[in-house]
Design an enzyme around this catalytic site. Structure first.
Site, PDB file in Angstrom:
ATOM      1  CB  THR A  30      12.992 -14.620  -8.223  1.00  0.00           C
ATOM      2  OG1 THR A  30      13.445 -14.900  -6.891  1.00  0.00           O
ATOM      3  CG2 THR A  30      12.010 -15.619  -8.547  1.00  0.00           C
ATOM      4  CD  GLU A 102      10.506  -3.754  -6.873  1.00  0.00           C
ATOM      5  OE1 GLU A 102       9.805  -3.827  -5.639  1.00  0.00           O
ATOM      6  OE2 GLU A 102      11.550  -4.299  -7.153  1.00  0.00           O
TER       7      GLU A 102
HETATM    8  C1  ABF Z   1      12.178  -7.267  -5.638  1.00  0.00           C
HETATM    9  O1  ABF Z   1      13.291  -8.224  -5.470  1.00  0.00           O
HETATM   10  C2  ABF Z   1      12.045  -6.568  -4.474  1.00  0.00           C
HETATM   11  O2  ABF Z   1      10.560  -5.902  -4.279  1.00  0.00           O
HETATM   12  C3  ABF Z   1      12.113  -7.757  -3.433  1.00  0.00           C
HETATM   13  O3  ABF Z   1      12.783  -7.060  -2.388  1.00  0.00           O
HETATM   14  C4  ABF Z   1      13.147  -8.490  -4.303  1.00  0.00           C
HETATM   15  C5  ABF Z   1      13.130 -10.009  -4.142  1.00  0.00           C
HETATM   16  O4  ABF Z   1      14.152 -10.409  -4.576  1.00  0.00           O
HETATM   17  P1  ABF Z   1      14.559 -11.837  -4.704  1.00  0.00           P
HETATM   18  O5  ABF Z   1      13.861 -12.568  -5.858  1.00  0.00           O
HETATM   19  O6  ABF Z   1      15.963 -11.869  -4.784  1.00  0.00           O
HETATM   20  O7  ABF Z   1      14.450 -12.633  -3.136  1.00  0.00           O
HETATM   21  O8  ABF Z   1      11.163  -7.950  -6.623  1.00  0.00           O
END
Ligand code: ABF
Length: 217
Positions: A30, A102
């Site tokens: 994302t 993070e």
């Molecule tokens: C990071 O990306 C992480 O903390 C979480 O594991 C992951 C979410 O990934 P995606 O956006 O691919 O679902 O933010």
């Protein structure tokens, strides 16, 4: 709409919160969309602090300057994804293994905007295995302590974090009190970071859905 389109929707909506300065940028698919959208508004901010080597490379590939957190002050904004989010904007993060950086960037940021597709929204956290980053020599010790807390830790074998550590993913949890569990796990010797973001939760949750973006504060 595909799940990826919903992620894009949330990522694009987060651009509205970019007000200049140096922004915190997280990790994941994302956030990758968010980084690609950021490239369109490069002139509106100075650069980014990133939570992973992968995101740093993507930012740089768009010509966005990446700063070391030590060389900048607190950040006004942090945008990152999550593996699960509850109604109180408490999160499970770290599926990608970047949880320690993070958590540091989230702690150093005034506003944490979490972006995700609506499948990440849950009533009770814990169906997604909770990642815990551990110092390698403490792996078995920490795993035994996590069993006492009611979970089933599974070593993410072969995976090494950006900090050179191991990850245990705790399965089988139903997390009724995320803040208490975060504190308990933080207190185990050898734990670097637990992927529960409850003590420092998100300030805003932007979810992509087939009916449009939903925003929670
Ligand atoms: C990071 O990306 C992480 O903390 C979480 O594991 C992951 C979410 O990934 P995606 O956006 O691919 O679902 O933010």
């Amino acid at each position: 709409m595909t799940q990826d389109e919903l992620k894009k929707q949330a990522a694009e909506a987060a651009l509205a919160y970019v007000q200049g300065g140096i922004i915190g940028v997280g990790t994941g698919s994302t956030v990758n969309h968010f980084i690609d959208y950021l490239a369109r508004i490069k002139g509106r901010f100075e650069g980014a602090v990133s939570s992973s080597d992968v995101s740093s490379e993507r930012l740089k590939s768009h010509g966005i300057e990446v700063f070391d957190l030590n060389s900048v002050g607190d950040l006004s904004l942090y945008v990152d994804g999550a593996d699960e989010a509850n109604g109180r904007l408490q999160l499970i993060k770290g599926g990608g293994g970047a949880l320690t950086r993070e958590k540091i960037v989230a702690a150093a940021s005034e506003t944490f905007v979490c972006i995700a597709d609506e499948s990440k929204r849950v009533d009770v956290l814990g169906a997604f295995p909770l990642p815990v980053e551990v110092i390698p020599m403490a792996r078995s010790y920490v795993a035994r302590q996590l069993v006492k807390l009611g979970g089933t830790p599974v070593w993410r074998e072969g995976f090494v974090t950006d900090n050179g550590n191991a990850i245990l993913d705790i399965q089988g949890l139903e997390i009724q009190d995320p803040m208490a569990l975060e504190q308990q796990i933080n207190n185990i010797a050898g734990v670097v970071t637990v992927g529960l973001f409850a003590l420092r939760r998100a300030d805003m949750l932007i979810l992509g859905s087939p009916n449009g973006v939903k925003t929670y504060e």
